[in-house]
Design an enzyme around this catalytic site. Sequence first.
Site, PDB file in Angstrom:
ATOM      1  N   GLU A  43       0.805  -1.229   0.000  1.00  0.00           N
ATOM      2  CA  GLU A  43       0.000   0.000   0.000  1.00  0.00           C
ATOM      3  C   GLU A  43       0.842   1.286   0.000  1.00  0.00           C
ATOM      4  OE1 GLU A  43      -2.870  -0.585   3.175  1.00  0.00           O
ATOM      5  OE2 GLU A  43      -3.802  -2.240   2.098  1.00  0.00           O
ATOM      6  N   ASN A  54       2.002  -4.434  -3.542  1.00  0.00           N
ATOM      7  CA  ASN A  54       0.617  -4.839  -3.315  1.00  0.00           C
ATOM      8  C   ASN A  54      -0.183  -3.616  -2.881  1.00  0.00           C
ATOM      9  OD1 ASN A  54      -1.315  -7.087  -2.864  1.00  0.00           O
ATOM     10  ND2 ASN A  54      -1.153  -6.547  -0.678  1.00  0.00           N
ATOM     11  N   HIS A 112     -10.422  -5.844  -2.383  1.00  0.00           N
ATOM     12  CA  HIS A 112     -11.439  -5.764  -1.328  1.00  0.00           C
ATOM     13  C   HIS A 112     -12.626  -4.991  -1.912  1.00  0.00           C
ATOM     14  CE1 HIS A 112      -8.843  -7.420   1.736  1.00  0.00           C
ATOM     15  NE2 HIS A 112      -7.903  -6.546   1.433  1.00  0.00           N
ATOM     16  N   GLU A 132      -6.155 -10.433  -2.115  1.00  0.00           N
ATOM     17  CA  GLU A 132      -6.926 -10.356  -0.860  1.00  0.00           C
ATOM     18  C   GLU A 132      -8.419 -10.272  -1.135  1.00  0.00           C
ATOM     19  OE1 GLU A 132      -5.380  -7.242   1.703  1.00  0.00           O
ATOM     20  OE2 GLU A 132      -3.299  -7.734   1.226  1.00  0.00           O
ATOM     21  N   ASP A 167     -12.222 -10.157  -1.333  1.00  0.00           N
ATOM     22  CA  ASP A 167     -13.503 -10.327  -0.634  1.00  0.00           C
ATOM     23  C   ASP A 167     -14.482  -9.330  -1.240  1.00  0.00           C
ATOM     24  OD1 ASP A 167     -12.627  -7.979   0.782  1.00  0.00           O
ATOM     25  OD2 ASP A 167     -12.002  -9.185   2.517  1.00  0.00           O
TER      26      ASP A 167
HETATM   27  C1  XIL Z   1      -5.796  -6.926   7.943  1.00  0.00           C
HETATM   28  C2  XIL Z   1      -5.984  -8.161   8.811  1.00  0.00           C
HETATM   29  O1  XIL Z   1      -6.888  -9.042   8.170  1.00  0.00           O
HETATM   30  C3  XIL Z   1      -6.510  -7.763  10.184  1.00  0.00           C
HETATM   31  O2  XIL Z   1      -6.568  -8.894  11.027  1.00  0.00           O
HETATM   32  C4  XIL Z   1      -5.605  -6.708  10.799  1.00  0.00           C
HETATM   33  O3  XIL Z   1      -6.142  -6.277  12.026  1.00  0.00           O
HETATM   34  C5  XIL Z   1      -5.462  -5.526   9.856  1.00  0.00           C
HETATM   35  O4  XIL Z   1      -4.977  -5.984   8.605  1.00  0.00           O
HETATM   36  N1  XIL Z   1      -4.777  -4.894   3.392  1.00  0.00           N
HETATM   37  C6  XIL Z   1      -3.729  -5.712   3.724  1.00  0.00           C
HETATM   38  C7  XIL Z   1      -3.889  -6.687   4.837  1.00  0.00           C
HETATM   39  O5  XIL Z   1      -2.717  -5.720   3.021  1.00  0.00           O
HETATM   40  O6  XIL Z   1      -2.665  -6.893   5.529  1.00  0.00           O
HETATM   41  C8  XIL Z   1      -4.958  -6.258   5.802  1.00  0.00           C
HETATM   42  O7  XIL Z   1      -5.137  -7.295   6.763  1.00  0.00           O
HETATM   43  C9  XIL Z   1      -6.234  -5.932   5.069  1.00  0.00           C
HETATM   44  C10 XIL Z   1      -6.026  -4.794   4.109  1.00  0.00           C
END
Ligand code: XIL
Length: 395
Positions: free
Chosen positions: A207, A248, A284, A312, A314
């Site tokens: 990020e 990422n 996401h 990631e 969802d």
């Molecule tokens: C999230 C985890 O799922 C949580 O358990 C934690 O509290 C915060 O981070 N982007 C990312 C991940 O790259 O590392 C994040 O994971 C979600 C957003």
Amino acid sequence: MSIPDRARLLGRRVAGLVHSDCHHRPLKLTAAISAIAAAAALSVAAAVPAVAGTSAGTKTSTGTRTGLGIKAGTGTKAGTGAPLWLLAAQHGKYFGTALTLPNLSDPPLLNVADAQFDMVTPGNEMKWDTTEPANGTFNFGPGDQIVAYAHAHHMRVRGHNLVWQSQLPSWVSSLPLDQVKAAMEQHITTEVSHYRGQVYSWDVVNEPLNGDGSFVDDVFYQAMGPSYIADALRTAHAADPRAKLYLNDYNIEGINAKSDAMYNLVKSLKEQGVPISGVGLESHFILGTVPSTMLANMRRFAALGVDVAVTELDDRIQLPATSADLAQQASDYATVVGDCLAVRRCVGVSQWGVGDADSWIPGFFTGYGAATMFDENYQPKPAFYATQQALRHQG
Ligand code: XIL
């Protein structure tokens, strides 16, 4: 096609794939090879009554597919059909999930994780706050447990992550700026060396960009400017030359100001010969918002000579989820998976979590949830079947 023919065809496709992928051989596939031969042999015998006109056809077909999962060291539940990892493997791709330490003592969660996925991203256990809570004090215990679980279950690991403004211990952000570069390099070198040869890839910088395409003004940027990204990649490469190295980020799935900036960053890194292997599209999504430009966006990154991965995935729904919402979610998942299948350099898709019961979404986005392919009881949702279908019919 008869059942034995299908089994033999699948066996040939999978065997061919493994043969051509000797450097990063998917562990689960390797484990599956002998199973496929056995399943083919079994189905020859089992198919005899079906050919003779009994009603055993469906059952045998399910048995054969289920058998492939079980023999590969997994446990596909009867009735859910072929596991996602095996369907993805037929396209030369993986299907992954994220696991955290508490997940390793949750049998219903692990049954699904083990049956469906062949790539694991540690949800938190490789982040800086866990791995180096104090300057020079390293703790790889939690990450090691996730890696041990993954490898014992024939899954590979995406290392996540080395440099990120979040889950960063305060000792790093309060360092004098002229000490940040050395601290970052020491962190990367120590962590990547610890896991050398054990991870498929690293999210080296997580990020780094704002929505308008500018760099996040974190301690790394303040200390080094944009050059911290090339430095982090080079440092990671020196510690494990075979690991794939990724940038990422989120909201770079479609074509927009942020993904334009990521594109220009990757292009410039490639031009400078910086070791970058891939771009992770976190994905996401909010229900119904998968960008129509995701496929074109993946293609433009691939054309730069890097891999892309959905890292990631969802798809969050405002609760309570209606059946129309679940149908839309199924369509969203199928779109994302179909886009990955259409791009040779899209190496795989990982969902963030296993099911709705362990998803991070309700804790972070008030009023939202139901974001994964499995419900609160780890039963498959329409998004699971749509994903399976997409993996069967495309590519
Ligand atoms: C999230 C985890 O799922 C949580 O358990 C934690 O509290 C915060 O981070 N982007 C990312 C991940 O790259 O590392 C994040 O994971 C979600 C957003």
